[in-house]
Every structure is written in C-alpha cells, then in structure tokens.
Design an enzyme around this catalytic site. Structure first.
Site, PDB file in Angstrom:
ATOM      1  N   LYS A   1      -3.563   9.693  14.764  1.00  0.00           N
ATOM      2  CA  LYS A   1      -2.180   9.600  15.228  1.00  0.00           C
ATOM      3  C   LYS A   1      -2.013  10.512  16.426  1.00  0.00           C
ATOM      4  O   LYS A   1      -2.796  11.435  16.624  1.00  0.00           O
ATOM      5  CB  LYS A   1      -1.242  10.029  14.103  1.00  0.00           C
ATOM      6  CG  LYS A   1      -1.291   9.056  12.925  1.00  0.00           C
ATOM      7  CD  LYS A   1       0.000   9.021  12.181  1.00  0.00           C
ATOM      8  CE  LYS A   1       0.001   7.995  11.079  1.00  0.00           C
ATOM      9  NZ  LYS A   1       0.348   6.646  11.523  1.00  0.00           N
TER      10      LYS A   1
ATOM     11  N   LYS B   1       0.836  -1.180   0.000  1.00  0.00           N
ATOM     12  CA  LYS B   1       0.000   0.000   0.000  1.00  0.00           C
ATOM     13  C   LYS B   1       0.884   1.249   0.000  1.00  0.00           C
ATOM     14  O   LYS B   1       2.042   1.123   0.417  1.00  0.00           O
ATOM     15  CB  LYS B   1      -0.945  -0.003   1.200  1.00  0.00           C
ATOM     16  CG  LYS B   1      -0.255   0.226   2.539  1.00  0.00           C
ATOM     17  CD  LYS B   1      -1.243   0.462   3.630  1.00  0.00           C
ATOM     18  CE  LYS B   1      -1.666   1.904   3.731  1.00  0.00           C
ATOM     19  NZ  LYS B   1      -0.878   2.698   4.673  1.00  0.00           N
TER      20      LYS B   1
ATOM     21  N   GLU C   1      -3.463   5.468  17.457  1.00  0.00           N
ATOM     22  CA  GLU C   1      -2.006   5.308  17.540  1.00  0.00           C
ATOM     23  C   GLU C   1      -1.419   6.416  18.399  1.00  0.00           C
ATOM     24  O   GLU C   1      -1.907   7.547  18.376  1.00  0.00           O
ATOM     25  CB  GLU C   1      -1.384   5.430  16.150  1.00  0.00           C
ATOM     26  CG  GLU C   1      -1.791   4.353  15.200  1.00  0.00           C
ATOM     27  CD  GLU C   1      -1.045   4.499  13.886  1.00  0.00           C
ATOM     28  OE1 GLU C   1       0.007   3.893  13.749  1.00  0.00           O
ATOM     29  OE2 GLU C   1      -1.519   5.246  13.007  1.00  0.00           O
TER      30      GLU C   1
ATOM     31  N   ASP D   1      -4.603   6.942   4.315  1.00  0.00           N
ATOM     32  CA  ASP D   1      -3.582   6.091   4.936  1.00  0.00           C
ATOM     33  C   ASP D   1      -4.196   4.929   5.717  1.00  0.00           C
ATOM     34  O   ASP D   1      -3.639   3.834   5.734  1.00  0.00           O
ATOM     35  CB  ASP D   1      -2.718   6.964   5.880  1.00  0.00           C
ATOM     36  CG  ASP D   1      -1.553   6.194   6.477  1.00  0.00           C
ATOM     37  OD1 ASP D   1      -0.881   5.464   5.726  1.00  0.00           O
ATOM     38  OD2 ASP D   1      -1.314   6.307   7.697  1.00  0.00           O
TER      39      ASP D   1
ATOM     40  N   HIS E   1      -7.126  -0.353   6.075  1.00  0.00           N
ATOM     41  CA  HIS E   1      -7.255  -1.114   7.317  1.00  0.00           C
ATOM     42  C   HIS E   1      -8.661  -1.023   7.944  1.00  0.00           C
ATOM     43  O   HIS E   1      -9.233  -2.031   8.334  1.00  0.00           O
ATOM     44  CB  HIS E   1      -6.226  -0.640   8.356  1.00  0.00           C
ATOM     45  CG  HIS E   1      -4.826  -0.557   7.822  1.00  0.00           C
ATOM     46  ND1 HIS E   1      -4.320  -1.456   6.921  1.00  0.00           N
ATOM     47  CD2 HIS E   1      -3.820   0.315   8.057  1.00  0.00           C
ATOM     48  CE1 HIS E   1      -3.063  -1.144   6.635  1.00  0.00           C
ATOM     49  NE2 HIS E   1      -2.739  -0.069   7.309  1.00  0.00           N
TER      50      HIS E   1
ATOM     51  N   LYS F   1      -2.850  -9.936  10.653  1.00  0.00           N
ATOM     52  CA  LYS F   1      -2.854  -9.978  12.122  1.00  0.00           C
ATOM     53  C   LYS F   1      -3.744 -11.139  12.581  1.00  0.00           C
ATOM     54  O   LYS F   1      -4.874 -11.275  12.130  1.00  0.00           O
ATOM     55  CB  LYS F   1      -3.363  -8.651  12.703  1.00  0.00           C
ATOM     56  CG  LYS F   1      -2.401  -7.483  12.459  1.00  0.00           C
ATOM     57  CD  LYS F   1      -2.928  -6.204  13.094  1.00  0.00           C
ATOM     58  CE  LYS F   1      -2.172  -4.983  12.606  1.00  0.00           C
ATOM     59  NZ  LYS F   1      -0.976  -4.667  13.357  1.00  0.00           N
TER      60      LYS F   1
HETATM   61  C1  BG6 Z   1       0.292   1.707   7.988  1.00  0.00           C
HETATM   62  C2  BG6 Z   1       0.104   3.195   7.945  1.00  0.00           C
HETATM   63  O1  BG6 Z   1      -0.366   1.098   6.923  1.00  0.00           O
HETATM   64  O2  BG6 Z   1      -0.249   1.211   9.225  1.00  0.00           O
HETATM   65  C3  BG6 Z   1       0.793   3.848   9.141  1.00  0.00           C
HETATM   66  O3  BG6 Z   1       0.669   3.697   6.743  1.00  0.00           O
HETATM   67  C4  BG6 Z   1       0.291   3.242  10.429  1.00  0.00           C
HETATM   68  O4  BG6 Z   1       0.560   5.254   9.134  1.00  0.00           O
HETATM   69  C5  BG6 Z   1       0.392   1.728  10.371  1.00  0.00           C
HETATM   70  O5  BG6 Z   1       1.066   3.756  11.483  1.00  0.00           O
HETATM   71  C6  BG6 Z   1      -0.282   1.108  11.584  1.00  0.00           C
HETATM   72  O6  BG6 Z   1      -0.019  -0.262  11.608  1.00  0.00           O
HETATM   73  P1  BG6 Z   1      -0.040  -1.072  12.970  1.00  0.00           P
HETATM   74  O7  BG6 Z   1       0.175  -2.481  12.550  1.00  0.00           O
HETATM   75  O8  BG6 Z   1       1.065  -0.520  13.813  1.00  0.00           O
HETATM   76  O9  BG6 Z   1      -1.375  -0.828  13.591  1.00  0.00           O
END
Ligand code: BG6
Length: 499
Positions: A349, A157, A225, A244, A249, A191
């Site tokens: 974030k 991605k 996050e 993003d 996701h 996951k």
């Molecule tokens: C990525 C995003 O796809 O996923 C990031 O580009 C993000 O911005 C990350 O921080 C989060 O992944 P995880 O597995 O840490 O939740």
C-alpha cells in the site's frame, strides 16, 4: 446444474429466476461501495429483473432511510448515466431490517416476510466475527431449508484468519449448507483481465509449449496500490498485507498463471487444477541466508503531491505496530513444469502507483550473436499481462536498430482492452453476483482451495511469529517499496520491474 462461463462468452448471460438477496451488513462500506452499485448496474442492464433486496444490519434505520441512502449513493455513483425512473424502480425492490445478528428478532421478521420466496441468497458483508452467529441463526430459524425454496450463501473475505479458523468456518458453513450452496468471494476472480489469463493461455496454441521451466526464467506478480488502509485500521492491524492480499488475490493470480490446462471448463475442473498448484507450493522458510520474504511498512511520504501519514499514525493503528503494509516473496512450485522457476510476488500500500500485473520473463537465447560488441546486455523477452489499470498484454522483444548496425533495442508489442474492444467490462462484483445468481461457481473459491491457501500462508506467518519486529523494513509512502526488496531476487540475478 452449474454452467460454464468462459465457453459462453464473457457477457452471454441468462437472467436469473426471481430471487431475494439478504445483505447482512447492509449499512456498511462494502454494501454501499460495491454491492448496491453492482446490483443497480445489473438491473439497469436488464441482467436482473425480478428481485428483492433486503438490507439486514444493526444500524437503526428504517426501510425509508435505507432507500434514501441508496438513492443518494446511486445519484453520486451513476449521476446522469441513469434516469429517475430507473432509480425509482430499483428502490421499490428494497427493504431493510434493523436487528442484532445474534438474536432471533430479525430472523423471525425475515422468515415472516420473505421466506416463502423461491430463491433466497444470503450475503455476508459484515465484520467476519459476525459470520458464525449469522450462519447459526439462519440454521436455527430454519431459514436454510424448505422443500419449496433454494438457498445460497455468499461469504466475503477475509475467510478466516489462519488455517484453523478457515477450517472452523468451513465446517460451520457445511454443517448447514452444502458446498454447492456456498460462494466464497475473491473479487480478483471477477476481473475481466484475470479471467482472460485462462483464455490467453488455453485459447491460443502457441504459449503452452513454452510455458515451463525450459523457456521461462522467472515470473513476477505485482499488486501495487497507491491507496493506504483507508478507514480500516482495526481490521488491518489484525491482517497485514500477507493476510489481506497474498492469501487470496496474489495466490489466485499465481494459480491462474501456473495451473495445468483443465480437462474442460466446468467449475470443478478449473478449481481442481488450482488446488494442485497450491498443494505444490514449497513452504517458505526464513532461516536461509538468502531471505525469501521481505516485510515492510510505510512511513510518511508524498503521493500525487499530497503529504500522507505513516502507517503508525493512521487511525486505530498501534503507534508501535509491526504489521506489514508491503510484502515481497520468492516462491517455488514443486512440479515438473515449474521446477526451479522462481515466482516473485509483491504487494504493498501507499506505493508510487497503482498497478496489478503478471510478467513472465523468458530465458535469454543460449548463444548471443548480438549485443556483445559493446557488451550491452540483451533484454530478455517479457510477456506482461496488465490486470489494472491499463488492462492489456504487452510482449517485449528485441529489434534491430535502423541503419548500418546490428545493434538492437527492446521494443513492445501491445494489446489494450480499451482500444481493441468497444464494450466496457463489467465490474468484478457485477460479474460475480450474476454468476452466483446463475449457480455458476467457477469464479468462487472452493473450501479445499481456501484451506490450502491458508495452510501455505499460516506457515509463512508462523516464520515471523517470534521476531516480527526484527524482520520489518520501512519505505516512504509514494516510493516503489523498501530498498531491501531486491534481496529476494539477488540469488537469481533478477531485478524487480519498475513501478
Ligand atoms: C481488498 C483488500 O480485498 O482488495 C484491500 O482488502 C485492497 O486492502 C483491495 O485495497 C484491492 O482491490 P482492487 O480491486 O482495488 O485491486
């Protein structure tokens, strides 16, 4: 022949046939942080045995430089969990080609040295604008066709920037590869806890009968996050939280929760059901009096006792940027099952904690026998699937307080992966890489799935096209997000779960 992972048990994998994996963008962050560690871990656990890794990137490194850097990162990442011998064996399998992505040079070398191999895998881990030239060069140099070899391509991605660019990228890929050779990664699908959503829903008889608008009041999906944008200012300025995180996701999590039971666990049966959910998403409009989407950006603040800067002060970010680092929204899925049930999604974030969870809030009993005397509102039953960091499932229900009273209090029934299983789950990339090597596409996104997700997201982004600045709120880093986030819930008398 694609095989089915979920019916096999989560770790019951075969070993792939000997292969060469070419990592385009091998000198970059993704390769160092995710791909090389995942390959190393698969190797030390004997999941892959006979393989060659070819790093392909513009950085002027030699194969020895690449090996040296790989040795250092293995040392930092795995420390005493590995032996010098394992590292040395792994390094023997590594090569590096330093070349531009858009000229013949590196591809000629690739062909000369590695094209005679039986199974070739190309992994696109470069900045996305390089995908198209790499695919063209692979085609032009006849590195995608041979009677004696098989070829696969893995695409990281972001897959496109909007529906038009995603379609263009799909048609470029499919002009050279077949859909069955293309693996579009969304690492959330790798996951363990995300895969468990399907097992939980369809491997237990008691949830499906109540998994609908008769019993469910609403669903909340949170991907919070603590991290900021790290060193990715220029990428993030063109993406924002919607592109993003939501396009991939969050919509994948939504699909897993909302999809109908597939007929079987074949990759396409599951993906067909996910596409149906995406197709049923009601387009969001922003002109209604009740906002359905709130975008926001982080100001400076404090996280874990440390001062962190505002988004606008981050490296390679416009000091007047109107890109969102947080978004929350209210969605509806127009199907018989979900009619009228709001899905509240949020991601951001620099929030107060790292948490990914899906929470299903059930309707309260139709007739309240308890909790009325002192007008204490009754807590709704809630089923929460925690994806990370404390992987598990919690059911919240009401229980009578001990003693001469009919008063109740909400209590939790908990399952945690950590305490129920001794085995550690593989990292998402390990799982996805191994699946791909074994031709299993279940946990990868199909072309129509990605286009459908972009269709929804592009329409959403277009709502803010002309007044993105007016529609941007702010929150302090280290907080739970913007105060205005509650506005999208107000019409439904709901509140966000505490972060
Ligand atoms: C990525 C995003 O796809 O996923 C990031 O580009 C993000 O911005 C990350 O921080 C989060 O992944 P995880 O597995 O840490 O939740």
């Amino acid at each position: 022949m694609q095989k089915n992972p979920l019916s096999e048990g989560l770790t019951a994998h075969n070993t792939p046939e000997p292969f060469v994996i070419v990592i385009f963008g091998a000198s970059g962050d993704l390769s160092a942080k995710k791909l090389i560690p995942a390959l190393f871990s698969l190797f030390t656990h004997n999941h892959i045995i006979d393989f060659t890794i070819v790093g392909f990137a513009r950085s002027r490194w030699s194969s020895s430089d690449f090996k040296e850097k790989t040795a250092a990162l293995i040392h930092n990442r795995f420390g005493t969990q590995t032996t010098e011998q394992e590292t040395a064996e792994f390094l023997k399998r590594i090569h590096y080609i330093s070349a531009p992505y858009d000229t013949d040079e590196g591809y000629t070398l690739l062909k000369k040295k590695f094209a005679a191999q039986k199974h070739l895998i190309y992994y696109l881990a470069t900045p996305p604008h390089m995908y198209e030239p790499i695919i063209s060069q692979l085609g032009k140099n006849r590195l995608t066709q041979s009677a004696d070899s098989t070829f696969k391509i893995v695409v990281e991605k972001p897959f496109g920037h909007d529906v038009t660019s995603a379609k263009l990228l799909n048609s470029k890929l499919l002009s050279i590869f077949k859909e069955t050779q293309v693996y579009r990664i969304d690492h959330y699908l790798g996951k363990e806890t995300v895969q468990n959503i399907i097992v939980f829903r369809f491997g237990n008889g008691i949830y499906e009968p109540i998994w609908n608008n008769r019993y469910i009041d609403h669903v909340q999906i949170t991907v919070a996050e603590k991290a900021g944008i790290e060193m990715r200012g220029s990428y993030y300025e063109n993406a924002g939280a919607i592109r993003d995180m939501v396009q991939n996701h969050l919509l994948q999590l939504l699909c897993m929760v909302a999809m109908e039971a597939p007929n079987d666990l074949e990759p396409d049966s599951i993906r067909n059901e996910k596409v149906k959910v995406l197709k049923a998403l009601r387009p969001i409009t922003v002109d209604s009096p009740q906002p359905a989407v709130i975008r926001a950006q982080y100001r400076a603040g404090i996280i874990d006792g440390e001062k962190v800067k505002a988004y606008r002060k981050e490296d390679k970010v416009d000091p007047h940027s109107i890109i969102e680092t947080y978004v929350c929204m209210r969605l509806f899925i127009d199907t018989w099952r979900w009619s009228g049930v709001p899905f509240f999604l949020r991601t951001g974030k620099r929030l107060s904690r790292r948490l990914t969870e899906i929470s299903i809030q059930f309707k309260t009993p139709p007739h309240l026998l308890f909790g009325q005397a002192d007008s204490t509102p009754i807590s709704p039953n809630t089923l929460t699937l925690t994806i990370q960091p404390d992987e598990g499932i919690t059911f919240r229900f009401n229980s009578k307080l001990p003693g001469f009273t009919t008063k109740m209090r909400a209590v939790n029934m908990n399952f945690t992966y950590g305490s129920s299983f001794a085995e550690k789950s593989p990292d998402a990339y390990e799982r996805l890489l191994l699946d791909m090597m074994l031709n299993d596409a279940t946990l990868f996104t199909r072309n129509d799935e990605i286009e459908q997700a972009w269709k929804f997201v592009s329409q959403l982004i277009s709502c803010f096209k002309n007044d993105a600045d007016k529609n941007l709120f702010f929150y302090n880093a280290g907080s739970a997000g913007p105060e205005e986030a509650h506005l999208i819930m107000t019409p439904y008398n709901s509140t966000w779960r505490k972060l």
